[in-house]
Design an enzyme around this catalytic site. Structure first.
Site, short mmCIF file in Angstrom:
data_model
loop_
_atom_site.label_atom_id
_atom_site.label_comp_id
_atom_site.label_asym_id
_atom_site.label_seq_id
_atom_site.Cartn_x
_atom_site.Cartn_y
_atom_site.Cartn_z
N ASN A 9 93.44 -0.38 60.59
CA ASN A 9 93.95 0.87 60.74
C ASN A 9 93.03 1.41 61.86
OD1 ASN A 9 94.84 3.56 60.79
ND2 ASN A 9 94.13 3.80 58.69
N TRP A 10 93.46 1.31 63.12
CA TRP A 10 92.56 1.76 64.07
C TRP A 10 92.29 3.24 64.20
CZ3 TRP A 10 94.31 -1.30 69.10
CH2 TRP A 10 93.97 -2.80 68.98
N LYS A 11 93.19 4.13 63.37
CA LYS A 11 92.99 5.44 63.54
C LYS A 11 92.96 5.88 65.06
CE LYS A 11 90.83 5.27 59.20
NZ LYS A 11 89.97 5.94 58.32
N HIS A 94 98.75 8.11 54.59
CA HIS A 94 97.45 7.88 54.77
C HIS A 94 96.47 9.41 54.49
CE1 HIS A 94 93.06 7.52 56.24
NE2 HIS A 94 93.58 6.20 55.91
N GLU A 96 94.38 10.85 55.40
CA GLU A 96 93.92 11.86 56.42
C GLU A 96 95.07 12.66 57.02
OE1 GLU A 96 92.00 8.93 58.98
OE2 GLU A 96 90.50 8.67 57.43
N GLU A 166 93.45 3.70 48.22
CA GLU A 166 92.50 4.10 49.00
C GLU A 166 91.93 5.40 48.57
OE1 GLU A 166 92.67 2.41 53.29
OE2 GLU A 166 93.64 4.52 53.38
N GLY A 172 85.67 5.79 55.19
CA GLY A 172 84.81 6.16 56.37
C GLY A 172 83.41 6.61 55.76
N SER A 211 85.95 1.86 53.33
CA SER A 211 84.70 1.15 53.60
C SER A 211 84.67 -0.14 53.21
CB SER A 211 83.60 1.93 52.78
OG SER A 211 83.52 3.05 53.31
N GLY A 232 89.47 0.33 58.23
CA GLY A 232 89.45 1.24 59.32
C GLY A 232 88.17 0.80 60.16
N GLY A 233 86.94 1.35 59.94
CA GLY A 233 85.88 0.91 60.70
C GLY A 233 85.64 -0.38 61.11
#
Ligand code: PGA
Length: 249
Positions: A9-11, A94, A96, A166, A172, A211, A232-233
């Site tokens: 998930n590149w966000k 998500h 966010e 999640e 993150g 994470s 993500g990251g």
């Protein structure tokens, strides 16, 4: 047996140059991965993904979509546009989006249903905040999030969705749920899916996200009800993403 799925998930990260080097790095290092792999990218880069990934083992998709089919919804992207770029997946709900854009369980459920109707696989995100976990409300929260989706998509679609647990406090932050903590929730989710459709629930992929990194991925994905990761990251560096893909097999 369920195969593993690892989704990046590149966000809101990327540029044409950075994406090209990331995707090339992933493709070069992928050597016969047994896990299924996908990247969910910002909408402007779907065309670039289609160009670079077509015919490769890496699928692509979007990070959100409108629940409306077409029309006067400024700034939104609809399902047929994702189809136009051969997306296989779309993330819905998500945390966010839920937190910063006020998306309700009902809206997320509508998006999941619209994705299925369009032949895309929704990756439905659910998870509790730290406050909710500390108040002992984890299952209550994820149950309500999942119930809304199951009600919208129907029992015959139980294995057509991908679920991603999640925990919001792990996203993150570098704080990961321990494998045992994650497995406990995943097992309860599987039980819930089973109650809806026992046969299909055996095949539903339930990913963990929050994470997930090269050094914890193998332990998390070794849990019986964790079928992969939403990353993500660590999906923004080819070496880290590849290490997680390798940990999945
Ligand atoms: P993270 O993000 O791996 O950076 O915690 C996961 C996600 O939000 O999907």
């Amino acid at each position: 047996m369920r195969s593993k799925l690892v989704v990046g998930n590149w966000k809101m990260n990327g540029s044409r140059a950075a994406n090209a080097s990331l995707l090339t790095g992933i493709l070069e290092g992928l050597d016969n991965a047994r896990a299924k792999v996908a990247v969910c990218v910002p909408a402007p880069y779907l065309y670039q993904c289609q160009e670079l990934l077509q015919g490769s083992p890496v699928a692509w998709g979007a990070q959100d979509v409108s629940c409306h089919p077409v029309g006067a919804y400024t700034g939104e992207v609809c399902m047929s546009m994702l189809q136009d770029f051969d997306c296989r997946y779309v993330i819905v709900g998500h945390s966010e989006r839920r937190a910063y854009h006020g998306e309700s369980n009902e809206l997320v459920a509508k998006k999941a249903k619209a994705a299925l109707d369009a032949g895309l696989t929704p990756i439905v995100c659910i998870g509790e905040t730290l406050e909710q976990r500390e108040a002992g409300q984890t299952m209550e929260v994820v149950d309500a999030q999942l119930d809304a989706v199951l009600e919208a998509v129907g029992r015959e679609a139980v294995d057509k969705i991908v679920l991603a647990y999640e925990p919001v406090w792990a996203i993150g932050t570098g704080k990961t749920a321990t494998p045992a903590m994650a497995q406990e929730v995943h097992a309860a989710l599987r039980e819930k899916l089973r109650a809806c459709n026992a046969d299909a629930a055996q095949n539903t992929l339930v990913l963990y996200g929050g994470s997930m990194k090269p050094d914890n991925a193998a332990d998390l994905m070794a849990q019986p009800d964790i079928d992969g990761g939403l990353i993500g990251g660590a999906a923004l560096k080819a070496a880290d993403f590849l290490a997680i893909i390798r940990a999945a097999q």
